[in-house]
Scaffold this active site. Sequence first.
Site, PDB file in Angstrom:
ATOM      1  CB  CYS A  51     -15.807 -38.248   6.700  1.00 21.23           C
ATOM      2  SG  CYS A  51     -14.609 -36.974   6.323  1.00 21.23           S
ATOM      3  CB  SER A 109     -15.891 -35.112   3.011  1.00 22.92           C
ATOM      4  OG  SER A 109     -14.660 -34.568   3.394  1.00 22.92           O
ATOM      5  CG  HIS A 122     -18.328 -30.335   3.686  1.00 18.74           C
ATOM      6  ND1 HIS A 122     -18.806 -29.348   4.502  1.00 18.74           N
ATOM      7  CD2 HIS A 122     -17.020 -30.477   4.009  1.00 18.74           C
ATOM      8  CE1 HIS A 122     -17.833 -28.915   5.285  1.00 18.74           C
ATOM      9  NE2 HIS A 122     -16.739 -29.591   5.010  1.00 18.74           N
ATOM     10  CG  HIS A 138     -15.425 -40.467   2.023  1.00 20.49           C
ATOM     11  ND1 HIS A 138     -16.517 -39.810   2.511  1.00 20.49           N
ATOM     12  CD2 HIS A 138     -14.343 -39.881   2.594  1.00 20.49           C
ATOM     13  CE1 HIS A 138     -16.120 -38.856   3.331  1.00 20.49           C
ATOM     14  NE2 HIS A 138     -14.797 -38.879   3.403  1.00 20.49           N
ATOM     15  CB  CYS A 164     -11.429 -40.349   4.703  1.00 24.95           C
ATOM     16  SG  CYS A 164     -11.437 -38.552   4.586  1.00 24.95           S
TER      17      CYS A 164
HETATM   18 ZN   LIG Z   1     -13.481 -37.879   4.620  1.00 22.05          ZN
END
Ligand SMILES: [Zn+2]
Length: 366
Positions: A38, A40, A43, A60, A168
């Site tokens: 993902c 994230s 990031h 995640h 997610c």
């Molecule tokens: Zn995510």
Amino acid sequence: MRAAVMHETGKPLVIEELDVESPHAGEVVVRLAASGVCRSDLHVIEGESPVATPPMVLGHEGAGLVEEVGEGVRGVSVGDAVVVALYGPCGSCDDCRSGDITNCWSETRTHNMYGRMADGTTRLSLDGAVITPMVGSGSLAELSVVRESQLVKIDRDIPLDLACLAGCGVTTGIGAALNIAQVKPGATVAVIGCGGVGLNVVQGARIAGAARIIACDTQAVKLDLASDLGATECLHVSQGTELAPAIRELAPGGVDYAFEVIGSTEVLAQAFEATRPGGTTVMVGAPPPSATITIASRTLFSDRRLLGCLGGQNIPARDIPRIMRLYQQGALNLEKLVSQKLPLERVNEAFAALQDGELARSVVEP
Ligand SMILES: [Zn+2]
Ligand SMILES: [Zn+2]
């Protein structure tokens, strides 16, 4: 067990052999079959995430089979198929008990956010040094030790390489449309950014009965996917495009709902400008935490709403089974979201693809 570990931000992940402690009371060991990669996670690698706590196992968005349960675990048994949810609520604070579990910020949830169990410890180590799993999940690994409240049991016949996306991307995208914006039948919707989450906002808007879904992206390949998943119109934009006028050209007067799914405050301001009076804008993307959003005050004199979104306001025990039912009924397409599948040792290729921006989702199979 092997896991993809970030030792410091800005560096490629390293596959390490970690030591795994047995589950404590209320904890479960999951043998992961698949994990989505993902934005994230990216990031975190880029050092732009508050949850970065290196050395850490990233990931995640995992699904797998229960391998071992700790004392007192009642909801899952060895061999059950499970999705590892984005977060594990404490279950006992006022917010949790009133059903508002996304706003649980108890000590347990805060530890969970930073990859720690309720007592502040982790079950992973490397040569004696503590390793934290991202948001308590750390799914880019062969095993994950999680609190039972972070798991949702699913039917064994749902492919795990698709089910993992409910951890997610799918729950966030579907939840942004159904839980947060609560898109109404017949509405006109703009979705800006059609990656792994944005494509699910498109699907959520379609499931809600939106009449027009305008997909906006810089990549033609993602717009093709958005069309396949329910977008009725596509807006191929380039870096300098003024989005609000371009959307308003398609929808004179503005759209009912605009979703920003990139993480840019400038694009978010454009999304807000693109809504009609009374319209709703949802910030689904995650701009850097210190970024400031600038919107013209005149646009607020019209009952417009700007809403935040954390994981699509999803309640895992309610929303992940709902997503699985929609998939089983053919209302939700998960197959088209998976662009490529990679073994764990090629995990850095998944991040390179994410940076290039041409794929919906890479799924890593540990
Ligand atoms: Zn995510
Ligand atoms: Zn709570």
